[in-house]
Scaffold this active site. Structure first.
Site, PDB file in Angstrom:
ATOM      1  N   TYR A 180      -1.725  -0.383  10.332  1.00  0.00           N
ATOM      2  CA  TYR A 180      -1.775  -0.809   8.921  1.00  0.00           C
ATOM      3  C   TYR A 180      -0.489  -0.396   8.200  1.00  0.00           C
ATOM      4  O   TYR A 180       0.138  -1.203   7.508  1.00  0.00           O
ATOM      5  CB  TYR A 180      -2.997  -0.170   8.259  1.00  0.00           C
ATOM      6  CG  TYR A 180      -3.192  -0.502   6.795  1.00  0.00           C
ATOM      7  CD1 TYR A 180      -3.689  -1.737   6.407  1.00  0.00           C
ATOM      8  CD2 TYR A 180      -2.898   0.442   5.798  1.00  0.00           C
ATOM      9  CE1 TYR A 180      -3.888  -2.034   5.064  1.00  0.00           C
ATOM     10  CE2 TYR A 180      -3.092   0.157   4.455  1.00  0.00           C
ATOM     11  CZ  TYR A 180      -3.595  -1.084   4.088  1.00  0.00           C
ATOM     12  OH  TYR A 180      -3.797  -1.378   2.760  1.00  0.00           O
ATOM     13  N   SER A 187       0.860  -1.190   0.000  1.00  0.00           N
ATOM     14  CA  SER A 187       0.000   0.000   0.000  1.00  0.00           C
ATOM     15  C   SER A 187       0.891   1.234   0.000  1.00  0.00           C
ATOM     16  O   SER A 187       2.000   1.204   0.545  1.00  0.00           O
ATOM     17  CB  SER A 187      -0.871   0.009   1.260  1.00  0.00           C
ATOM     18  OG  SER A 187      -1.448   1.291   1.452  1.00  0.00           O
TER      19      SER A 187
HETATM   20  N1  LIG Z   1      -8.713  -0.721  -1.144  1.00  0.00           N
HETATM   21  C1  LIG Z   1      -7.724   0.103  -0.876  1.00  0.00           C
HETATM   22  O1  LIG Z   1      -7.921   1.331  -0.672  1.00  0.00           O
HETATM   23  C2  LIG Z   1      -6.311  -0.425  -0.852  1.00  0.00           C
HETATM   24  C3  LIG Z   1      -5.254   0.489  -0.977  1.00  0.00           C
HETATM   25  C4  LIG Z   1      -3.950   0.020  -0.925  1.00  0.00           C
HETATM   26  C5  LIG Z   1      -3.718  -1.337  -0.747  1.00  0.00           C
HETATM   27  N2  LIG Z   1      -4.754  -2.205  -0.628  1.00  0.00           N
HETATM   28  C6  LIG Z   1      -4.440  -3.622  -0.407  1.00  0.00           C
HETATM   29  O2  LIG Z   1      -5.034  -4.405  -1.423  1.00  0.00           O
HETATM   30  C7  LIG Z   1      -5.298  -5.724  -0.911  1.00  0.00           C
HETATM   31  C8  LIG Z   1      -6.729  -6.132  -1.249  1.00  0.00           C
HETATM   32  O3  LIG Z   1      -7.606  -5.272  -0.542  1.00  0.00           O
HETATM   33  P1  LIG Z   1      -9.088  -4.918  -1.026  1.00  0.00           P
HETATM   34  O4  LIG Z   1      -9.148  -3.451  -1.142  1.00  0.00           O
HETATM   35  O5  LIG Z   1      -9.477  -5.767  -2.176  1.00  0.00           O
HETATM   36  O6  LIG Z   1      -9.888  -5.320   0.293  1.00  0.00           O
HETATM   37  P2  LIG Z   1     -11.193  -6.229   0.512  1.00  0.00           P
HETATM   38  O7  LIG Z   1     -12.167  -6.018  -0.565  1.00  0.00           O
HETATM   39  O8  LIG Z   1     -11.612  -5.974   1.911  1.00  0.00           O
HETATM   40  O9  LIG Z   1     -10.606  -7.702   0.386  1.00  0.00           O
HETATM   41  C9  LIG Z   1      -9.743  -8.228   1.357  1.00  0.00           C
HETATM   42  C10 LIG Z   1      -9.570  -9.707   1.098  1.00  0.00           C
HETATM   43  O10 LIG Z   1      -8.650 -10.238   2.079  1.00  0.00           O
HETATM   44  C11 LIG Z   1      -9.241 -11.395   2.646  1.00  0.00           C
HETATM   45  N3  LIG Z   1      -8.805 -11.577   4.030  1.00  0.00           N
HETATM   46  C12 LIG Z   1      -8.734 -10.642   5.003  1.00  0.00           C
HETATM   47  N4  LIG Z   1      -8.318 -11.195   6.156  1.00  0.00           N
HETATM   48  C13 LIG Z   1      -8.124 -12.513   5.895  1.00  0.00           C
HETATM   49  C14 LIG Z   1      -7.703 -13.621   6.682  1.00  0.00           C
HETATM   50  N5  LIG Z   1      -7.384 -13.488   7.975  1.00  0.00           N
HETATM   51  N6  LIG Z   1      -7.632 -14.843   6.102  1.00  0.00           N
HETATM   52  C15 LIG Z   1      -7.961 -15.000   4.800  1.00  0.00           C
HETATM   53  N7  LIG Z   1      -8.355 -13.980   3.999  1.00  0.00           N
HETATM   54  C16 LIG Z   1      -8.441 -12.766   4.545  1.00  0.00           C
HETATM   55  C17 LIG Z   1     -10.731 -11.144   2.586  1.00  0.00           C
HETATM   56  O11 LIG Z   1     -11.375 -12.376   2.702  1.00  0.00           O
HETATM   57  P3  LIG Z   1     -12.835 -12.511   3.347  1.00  0.00           P
HETATM   58  O12 LIG Z   1     -13.745 -12.099   2.256  1.00  0.00           O
HETATM   59  O13 LIG Z   1     -12.912 -13.921   3.704  1.00  0.00           O
HETATM   60  O14 LIG Z   1     -12.876 -11.561   4.508  1.00  0.00           O
HETATM   61  C18 LIG Z   1     -10.861 -10.499   1.217  1.00  0.00           C
HETATM   62  O15 LIG Z   1     -10.881 -11.492   0.229  1.00  0.00           O
HETATM   63  C19 LIG Z   1      -5.012  -5.660   0.593  1.00  0.00           C
HETATM   64  O16 LIG Z   1      -3.740  -6.202   0.859  1.00  0.00           O
HETATM   65  C20 LIG Z   1      -5.017  -4.174   0.883  1.00  0.00           C
HETATM   66  O17 LIG Z   1      -4.238  -3.837   2.015  1.00  0.00           O
HETATM   67  C21 LIG Z   1      -6.045  -1.787  -0.685  1.00  0.00           C
END
Ligand SMILES: NC(=O)c1ccc[n+]([C@@H]2O[C@H](COP(=O)([O-])OP(=O)(O)OC[C@H]3O[C@@H](n4cnc5c(N)ncnc54)[C@H](OP(=O)(O)O)[C@@H]3O)[C@@H](O)[C@H]2O)c1
Length: 266
Positions: free
Chosen positions: A155, A142
């Site tokens: 985070y 991130s």
């Molecule tokens: N969205 C943003 O603004 C942003 C910005 C920068 C970086 N990122 C990074 O991008 C990546 C994807 O995020 P996203 O935005 O797509 O978020 P999201 O829609 O909330 O998806 C998160 C995913 O991680 C899984 N997960 C979380 N905790 C887990 C655990 N303990 N065991 C197994 N699976 C787990 C969730 O599974 P469940 O459905 O089972 O909960 C879900 O599939 C993350 O690493 C995040 O930090 C996001």
């Protein structure tokens, strides 16, 4: 370093596949895969995603990445399916909160999910990745891992740790067929962001990407050979300035602090 070959079909593990960015990556990656192992905690969401994917063998591992047996189950599935050559550590959690009053369980969950789980899963899968002709580990970081921001202390710490892990391991494997790479999205419209974060982003006029745009950028990164990529021209510049002249972003963020505090749960 192990660059992907033209026309190559990956044998991939994708964590966080049921999430916003993960599902968008899965849709784009599947046509380029012989095998795609989807990992998440919600079986129904994973099964629905698997049904929507065409052109490759799709397997599901449902479990919590913070639990040892989930890591073993992923390795067992990968081994039984004939091996893998791509691991995408994408699963993550974020909890925007004043640090002093943040629940210790939330601090622990952010460090375990965003840092420890990808490290331990990578360790578990390295023997399989090393057996492939060429392989990649891509850690999804991130912007906040390179640019500390109020309300994201836990985070940001975990994501900064993930960036350090990626760089160290990449250098440790520089004489091998396994490339370790790091891809950092900026703010993206997914469920990881609470309403407070969404409201703050609107107030601060923070640029936001769609998960589809992030997945498109990810696919370009996947087919290249750069060690790391941060999305967003302004964010890349801010990260660079933060490294060279940290006083500049320090002052800029200080000016936003009153506004940030309006949205910061405490
Ligand atoms: N969205 C943003 O603004 C942003 C910005 C920068 C970086 N990122 C990074 O991008 C990546 C994807 O995020 P996203 O935005 O797509 O978020 P999201 O829609 O909330 O998806 C998160 C995913 O991680 C899984 N997960 C979380 N905790 C887990 C655990 N303990 N065991 C197994 N699976 C787990 C969730 O599974 P469940 O459905 O089972 O909960 C879900 O599939 C993350 O690493 C995040 O930090 C996001």
């Amino acid at each position: 370093m192990a660059a992907p070959r033209q026309g190559r079909r990956y044998r991939a593990v994708l964590t966080g596949a049921s999430g916003g960015i993960g599902a968008a990556i899965a849709a784009r990656l599947a046509p380029h895969c012989a095998l795609l192992i989807l990992v998440g905690r919600q079986r129904e969401a994973l099964e629905a995603l698997a049904r929507s994917l065409r052109g490759c063998d799709v397997q599901i591992v449902c479990g919590d990445l913070c639990e040892r047996h989930t890591l073993s189950a992923i390795a067992a599935t990968a081994r039984a399916s004939g091996g893998i050559d791509l691991l995408i550590n994408n699963a993550g959690v974020s909890s925007f909160h004043a640090f002093e009053t943040q629940d210790p369980a939330a601090i622990r969950a952010q460090v375990e999910t965003n840092l420890l789980a990808p490290m331990l899963l990578t360790r578990e899968l390295l023997p399989l990745l090393g057996a492939a002709a060429s392989a990649q580990v891509i850690n999804i970081g991130s912007v906040f891992g390179s640019l500390g921001f109020p309300g994201f202390a836990a985070y940001g710490a975990a994501k900064a740790g993930l960036a350090g892990f990626s760089q160290s391991l990449r250098r440790e494997y520089a004489d091998s067929t396994v490339a370790v790479r790091h891809f950092s999205p900026r703010a993206t419209r997914t469920a990881i962001n609470s309403d407070a974060v969404k409201d703050m982003n609107r107030a601060l006029r923070t640029a936001e990407d769609t998960p589809e745009a992030v997945a498109d950028a990810f696919m370009r990164f996947l087919s290249g050979s750069a060690a790391s990529r941060t999305l967003g021209g302004a964010e890349r510049l801010f990260v660079l300035v933060n490294k060279l002249l940290p006083g500049i972003p320090e002052r800029a963020i200080r000016k936003q602090l009153v506004q940030i505090r309006k949205y910061l749960p405490r």
